[in-house]
Scaffold this motif. Structure first.
Motif, short mmCIF file in Angstrom:
data_model
loop_
_atom_site.label_atom_id
_atom_site.label_comp_id
_atom_site.label_asym_id
_atom_site.label_seq_id
_atom_site.Cartn_x
_atom_site.Cartn_y
_atom_site.Cartn_z
N LEU A 60 0.80 -1.17 0.00
CA LEU A 60 -0.11 -0.07 -0.02
C LEU A 60 0.80 1.23 0.06
CD1 LEU A 60 -3.00 -0.99 2.52
CD2 LEU A 60 -2.97 -0.73 0.09
N LEU A 61 1.96 1.26 0.75
CA LEU A 61 2.58 2.54 0.80
C LEU A 61 3.55 2.48 -0.44
CD1 LEU A 61 4.56 2.38 4.29
CD2 LEU A 61 3.10 4.00 3.56
N LEU A 63 2.13 1.65 -3.51
CA LEU A 63 1.15 2.15 -4.26
C LEU A 63 0.97 3.67 -4.11
CD1 LEU A 63 -1.29 -0.67 -4.55
CD2 LEU A 63 0.18 0.01 -6.25
N TRP A 64 1.05 4.00 -2.89
CA TRP A 64 0.61 5.73 -2.30
C TRP A 64 1.87 6.27 -2.97
CZ3 TRP A 64 2.68 8.77 1.59
CH2 TRP A 64 1.89 9.89 1.97
N PHE A 65 3.08 6.06 -2.91
CA PHE A 65 4.18 6.78 -3.29
C PHE A 65 4.07 7.05 -4.91
CE2 PHE A 65 6.09 5.87 0.89
CZ PHE A 65 6.10 7.38 1.21
N TRP A 66 3.95 5.74 -5.43
CA TRP A 66 4.20 5.82 -7.07
C TRP A 66 3.04 6.05 -7.87
CZ3 TRP A 66 7.24 0.84 -5.84
CH2 TRP A 66 8.59 1.21 -5.52
N THR A 67 1.77 6.49 -7.13
CA THR A 67 0.81 7.02 -8.12
C THR A 67 0.31 8.47 -7.82
OG1 THR A 67 -0.89 5.94 -6.38
CG2 THR A 67 -0.55 4.72 -8.16
#
Length: 67
Positions: A60-61, A63-67
């Motif tokens: 989840l981290l 995905l949050w940083f790269w989107t």
């Protein structure tokens, strides 16, 4: 102190006194065996769920940083 149980490890060729050779087998009741098995399963599931939750947080981290 004498109530503490201990076991010495002997070399294969070492002479062992007779009183140390005989150890009574510990017999568990059916209920005690079931509690041991359930405890092992519970600890395995707890450790496994910690890994799964940890990996989920990492994903989840990411995905949050790269989107």
């Amino acid at each position: 102190m004498s109530s503490l149980r201990h076991e010495l490890i002997h070399d294969p060729d070492e002479h062992v006194p007779e009183e140390e050779e005989v150890r009574p087998e510990e017999q568990l009741t059916r209920q005690e065996r079931r509690w041991y098995i359930m405890g092992a399963l519970k600890s395995t599931l707890l450790i496994g769920s910690a890994y799964v939750i940890g990996f989920a947080v990492i994903i989840l981290l990411m995905l949050w940083f790269w989107t």
